[in-house]
Scaffold this active site. Structure first.
Site, mmCIF file in Angstrom:
data_model
loop_
_atom_site.group_PDB
_atom_site.id
_atom_site.type_symbol
_atom_site.label_atom_id
_atom_site.label_comp_id
_atom_site.label_asym_id
_atom_site.label_seq_id
_atom_site.Cartn_x
_atom_site.Cartn_y
_atom_site.Cartn_z
ATOM 1 N N HIS A 181 -6.100 -4.726 0.461
ATOM 2 C CA HIS A 181 -5.989 -4.314 1.791
ATOM 3 C C HIS A 181 -7.340 -4.341 2.264
ATOM 4 O O HIS A 181 -7.553 -3.548 3.322
ATOM 5 C CB HIS A 181 -5.382 -2.859 1.795
ATOM 6 C CG HIS A 181 -4.028 -2.816 1.511
ATOM 7 N ND1 HIS A 181 -3.588 -2.647 0.035
ATOM 8 C CD2 HIS A 181 -2.842 -2.509 2.183
ATOM 9 C CE1 HIS A 181 -2.290 -2.622 -0.046
ATOM 10 N NE2 HIS A 181 -1.849 -2.411 1.125
ATOM 11 N N GLU A 222 6.788 -12.711 5.599
ATOM 12 C CA GLU A 222 5.679 -13.306 6.537
ATOM 13 C C GLU A 222 5.890 -14.666 6.755
ATOM 14 O O GLU A 222 5.540 -15.256 7.898
ATOM 15 C CB GLU A 222 4.204 -13.073 5.513
ATOM 16 C CG GLU A 222 3.853 -11.605 5.683
ATOM 17 C CD GLU A 222 4.504 -10.472 4.589
ATOM 18 O OE1 GLU A 222 5.122 -11.174 3.729
ATOM 19 O OE2 GLU A 222 4.099 -9.470 4.648
#
Lengths: 331, 321
Positions: free
Chosen positions: B125, B58
């Site tokens: 999540h 990322e």
């Protein structure tokens, strides 16, 4: 009478000398209390740094770190840009918003580093990646780091990313034995940093950074390989930092025996002796170069000192380009 | 034809790729696979070489986008889940967000964050982390609540010259439907009155807009008319629309799915209290998720975040004062 010679070491040495004298001036200004914030010198790293700068061309990308005055000059940064940034002139490229080594001109391929180590590498990747999308070929990008930055996640992510995309990246690691005060034994456990290249699937190059001729050759070879499409090249250069981390640091943690070893040689002196020994130049020429550089630096300092600092009342306090979306807050 | 919120995001990206050669998409599994949520389905085939799988990195994904933006491109980065964007946090808030201010060179990148809770998502999540991005200068943070806004705001995000964190709610991906894509839209920076009312202003955004609307419907059966303000963008925050609504109703409830400490709801209450104190007939209140990680089990999850039931209950407490 000297015969005119065009050995690359001569031009490189002249840039190294200018960088050293510029650094010396910053150190003097710091001691005189004329500089806000830190001062970071490239003393001992000029041979490596200049070789990186000279291996690049217009259209390439350069992300220098804190000890790259020589590479910056070789890449085309002006002494005035450096001085204006250190002295906080509003006419400099950073306009007093950022200072010292955090300067650059992104549109000219010179990236202004943020302080987070390893973070500039993937930005260089992005510029090279954009070149590919825009069908610009033959460019390379160099990112400079120290041994400490190789421990970051950003280093790993970006070198792997460059390898996956086979980008023409030069990853230049100045292994100067200490990250601030931390010795390499507390930084990594492999025998040699350059051994990491195999794990990433990139080219590997080692060089003695106290030897200008070796640096020009090794960095030049690595750059040529990247430019020829052979993917990222990791260069690990060994040296000793001949100053503190910054001018606030007396570097008392560096053992004297290390300073007296070949690792502790001053690349500028080594290069000077070599040039004289080869009779490519003479003492009078070097003295002229030195006085010319000092004059240029003094002129830049005198100019920047007369220039206005940033005016908080005229400042546009706006962090975004989309002015219509700027939020204003009661003060 | 009916389009989901997720279809709108895919269509906006297709539109951007088609209209602007500077646009490309980079993210994990976004290529031939079409993305973890299929937000880039078939785009790699339609736009060869411009929709690319990234390694699971990322930090380097965002760094690459910044470099490409300096070179004049308009990258769209897909984070697989908003939660993972914290690995790229440094590049967003310290690299992308400071570039324009430091150098005058703009940084037009769009970072898509599939965010917010869905049943079974669990602690890693489900997060709502819009406030930590909004905290930093130099970032625009968008939170569309409708199919139409998902489309028009994503297109506008790509066209903006600044880093945009685009928070797209996973709970809305397939729940919401619209008949067609909009041809015109409110600009970024303007809030929307999602329902008009006179008794209480509920200011909220993203999936919570729908919980608030459901609560408003229930409360109308009890004789209360609730005004629901959909912020659309949390940075910039449309303080004018909020203040005008509070001027009409005299009462304020802020609802957010994010955690309670600081954040968007706290920011709104602070602004209304300091700039619109005289407009208030009651102490302004807020309702957020509980101050724990987001739980996995549906029994816990539905109690963790605000719902229409808890919004209605919080509203009643203010209305009865």
């Amino acid at each position: 009478m000297l015969q005119p010679v065009t050995e690359p070491q001569l031009a490189a040495f002249r840039l190294m000398l200018r960088a050293r004298l510029l650094d010396d001036k910053f150190a003097a200004l710091y001691r005189a209390g004329k500089i806000h914030g830190g001062v970071f010198l490239g003393r001992g790293q000029e041979a490596l740094s200049v070789s990186v700068g000279l291996s690049l061309r217009k259209g390439d990308v350069f992300a220098p770190l804190i000890r790259d005055a020589a590479g910056r000059l070789a890449f085309g940064e002006t002494i005035l840009d450096a001085v204006r940034t250190y002295l906080g002139s509003s006419l400099g490229p950073m306009r007093g918003r950022d200072g010292n080594v955090h300067r650059g001109r992104p549109r000219d391929g010179l990236l202004p580093m943020i302080s987070h180590l390893g973070a500039m590498i993937s930005v260089v990747n992005g510029m090279l990646f954009a070149h590919r999308l825009k069908k610009i070929s033959g460019t390379v990008g160099a990112a400079c780091l120290g041994d400490g930055a190789t421990s970051t996640g950003a280093f790993h992510e970006a070198l792997n990313q460059a390898a996956v995309e086979k980008l023409p990246l030069l990853m230049v690691v100045a292994d100067n034995q200490f990250a601030y005060s931390t010795p390499t034994s507390r930084q990594f456990a492999c025998d040699e940093l350059v051994d990491k290249a195999a794990g990433y699937g990139v080219g590997a190059h080692s060089v003695d950074a106290t030897d200008l001729t070796a640096c020009l050759k090794v960095v030049g070879t690595a750059a040529a390989r990247a430019r020829a499409g052979e993917g990222p090249q990791l260069i690990v250069a060994k040296l000793l930092r001949l100053c503190g981390h910054g001018e606030h640091d007396d570097a008392s943690y560096i053992p004297p025996e290390m300073k007296n070893s070949t690792l502790g040689r001053d690349c500028l002196k080594v290069a000077e002796e070599y040039l004289l020994q080869q009779k490519w130049t003479d003492a009078a020429t070097l003295a002229t170069w030195r006085s010319e550089a000092i004059r240029e630096i003094e002129d830049a300092v005198a100019q920047a000192q007369r220039e206005p600092g940033p005016d908080p009342f005229a400042e546009k306090w706006n962090a975004i380009a989309s002015e219509h979306l700027n939020e204003t807050h009661p003060q | 034809m009916s389009l989901t919120y997720l279809d709108a995001i895919r269509e906006a990206q297709a539109h951007a790729l088609r209209d602007d050669p500077r646009v490309f998409i980079y993210g994990q599994d976004v290529g031939d696979f079409g993305g973890a949520f299929k937000a880039t389905k078939n785009l790699a085939k339609e736009f060869p070489g411009r929709v690319l799988d990234s390694p699971i990195s990322e930090d380097a994904m965002v760094g690459l986008a910044v470099g490409a933006a300096i070179e004049g491109m308009r990258p769209i980065i897909e984070m697989q889940f908003a939660d993972f964007s914290t690995v790229g946090f440094n590049q967003i808030v310290n690299q992308a967000a400071t570039l324009f201010w430091r150098t005058g060179v703009s940084c037009p990148i769009t970072v898509r964050l599939p965010f917010g809770g869905t049943s079974g998502g669990g602690p890693f999540h489900s997060q709502c982390i819009e406030a930590i991005y909004a905290h930093y200068p130099g970032v625009i943070v968008l939170t569309p609540a409708t199919v139409e806004d998902a489309y028009s705001m994503l297109l506008e995000a790509v066209a903006l010259d600044d880093p945009v964190v685009f928070c797209e709610h996973k709970f809305l991906y397939r729940h919401l439907k619209a008949e067609k894509l909009p041809s015109e839209a409110l600009p970024i920076g303007k809030a929307r009155i999602a329902r008009e009312g006179r008794d209480l202003t509920v200011v909220t955004y993203s999936a919570m807009v729908h919980e608030a609307l459901e609560a408003a419907t229930e409360l109308s059966g009890e004789g209360w008319e609730i005004e629901v303000v959909d912020l659309r963008s949390v940075k910039p925050l449309d303080t004018d629309t909020i203040m005008a609504s509070v001027a009409r109703t005299g009462k304020l409830l802020c609802v957010g799915e994010a955690w309670p400490w600081g954040g968007v709801t706290a920011e709104i209450i602070a602004r209304v209290a300091s700039e619109g104190y005289g407009l208030l007939d009651a102490a302004p209140q807020r309702l957020n998720a509980k101050d724990t990680p987001v739980p996995y089990h549906p029994n816990l999850w539905t109690a963790h975040r605000p719902t229409a039931v808890s919004v209605a209950e919080a509203a009643r407490k203010i209305l009865r004062q």
